[in-house]
Scaffold this active site. Structure first.
Site, PDB file in Angstrom:
ATOM      1  N   CYS A  96       0.836  -1.200   0.000  1.00  0.00           N
ATOM      2  CA  CYS A  96       0.000   0.000   0.000  1.00  0.00           C
ATOM      3  C   CYS A  96       0.869   1.247   0.000  1.00  0.00           C
ATOM      4  O   CYS A  96       1.905   1.297   0.650  1.00  0.00           O
ATOM      5  CB  CYS A  96      -0.911   0.020   1.227  1.00  0.00           C
ATOM      6  SG  CYS A  96      -2.312  -1.086   1.100  1.00  0.00           S
ATOM      7  N   HIS A  97       0.403   2.254  -0.732  1.00  0.00           N
ATOM      8  CA  HIS A  97       1.098   3.543  -0.757  1.00  0.00           C
ATOM      9  C   HIS A  97       0.764   4.329   0.504  1.00  0.00           C
ATOM     10  O   HIS A  97      -0.364   4.251   0.987  1.00  0.00           O
ATOM     11  CB  HIS A  97       0.636   4.363  -1.971  1.00  0.00           C
ATOM     12  CG  HIS A  97       1.051   3.786  -3.271  1.00  0.00           C
ATOM     13  ND1 HIS A  97       0.333   2.792  -3.895  1.00  0.00           N
ATOM     14  CD2 HIS A  97       2.107   4.050  -4.063  1.00  0.00           C
ATOM     15  CE1 HIS A  97       0.935   2.476  -5.029  1.00  0.00           C
ATOM     16  NE2 HIS A  97       2.023   3.221  -5.159  1.00  0.00           N
ATOM     17  N   MET A 133      -8.231   0.582   1.815  1.00  0.00           N
ATOM     18  CA  MET A 133      -7.466  -0.213   2.781  1.00  0.00           C
ATOM     19  C   MET A 133      -7.326   0.529   4.105  1.00  0.00           C
ATOM     20  O   MET A 133      -7.356  -0.083   5.171  1.00  0.00           O
ATOM     21  CB  MET A 133      -6.086  -0.578   2.221  1.00  0.00           C
ATOM     22  CG  MET A 133      -6.136  -1.527   1.047  1.00  0.00           C
ATOM     23  SD  MET A 133      -7.020  -3.068   1.384  1.00  0.00           S
ATOM     24  CE  MET A 133      -6.053  -3.740   2.717  1.00  0.00           C
ATOM     25  N   ASP A 148      -9.219  -6.023  23.149  1.00  0.00           N
ATOM     26  CA  ASP A 148      -8.138  -5.893  24.120  1.00  0.00           C
ATOM     27  C   ASP A 148      -8.619  -5.283  25.426  1.00  0.00           C
ATOM     28  O   ASP A 148      -8.248  -5.752  26.510  1.00  0.00           O
ATOM     29  CB  ASP A 148      -7.009  -5.043  23.537  1.00  0.00           C
ATOM     30  CG  ASP A 148      -5.856  -4.899  24.509  1.00  0.00           C
ATOM     31  OD1 ASP A 148      -5.349  -5.942  24.990  1.00  0.00           O
ATOM     32  OD2 ASP A 148      -5.459  -3.752  24.810  1.00  0.00           O
TER      33      ASP A 148
END
Length: 180
Positions: A96-97, A133, A148
């Site tokens: 990915c950029h 993304m 978490d």
């Protein structure tokens, strides 16, 4: 969605557009992975929205929805974590950029009936490549943060249904999922 062998096949209507039949661009002529050169692409305003859900038990749902979790404001921390995840997407996904995002929002929808929390991440930029993304990474990190912070109450939480809701901008145009 249907399962074919070990592969999941999404059967989505893509806004009456033909399926993209071009070759996968993350591989060069020798079949080696590489980062795509996007220098010649036009800068356009690009927006993406993604979502995903975490199913929790009643104790976690109550703690999150009432703000009484021992570790603090679960959704506030998950929101910041999701934004940080989206901003750092190119450090996590190898090809990915790096994207100069102009917007990143993470919102949550709580469903008492199903004891679930849905994270929705919206990302935007002006650039040569999209922010899908980043939106999906933002959702994933936000949901992992909820896990978490609440695992002491429920180690059986399930994260899933992470998918792109909508994207606009760029050569491929506007896409809206038909997920219900």
């Amino acid at each position: 969605m249907r399962i074919v062998g070990l592969t999941q096949v999404n059967e989505l209507e893509i806004n009456n557009q033909e399926q993209n039949t071009e070759k996968l661009t993350h591989f060069n002529e020798a079949g080696e992975a590489h980062m795509v050169d996007v220098h010649a692409k036009e800068d356009t305003y690009r927006v993406a929205r993604a979502c995903g859900t975490i199913k929790v038990n009643d104790a976690v749902y109550r703690a999150v929805s009432t703000g009484t979790a021992k570790k603090g404001d679960v959704l506030g921390v998950a929101r910041i974590a999701g934004i940080m995840g989206a901003k750092n997407n190119s450090m996590l996904i190898p090809l990915c950029h790096p994207i100069a995002m102009t917007k990143c929002d993470v919102e949550f929808e709580l469903d008492e009936k199903t004891s679930s929390i849905t994270a929705i991440c919206t990302t935007a930029c002006v650039g040569k490549t999209g922010v899908e993304m980043e939106a999906m990474t933002g959702v994933s990190v936000a949901l992992l943060t909820i896990y978490d912070m609440c695992k002491a109450l429920d180690r059986g939480m399930e994260i899933g249904q992470i998918h792109l809701l909508e994207k606009s901008g760029g050569k491929s145009g506007h896409y809206v999922t038909n997920h219900t």
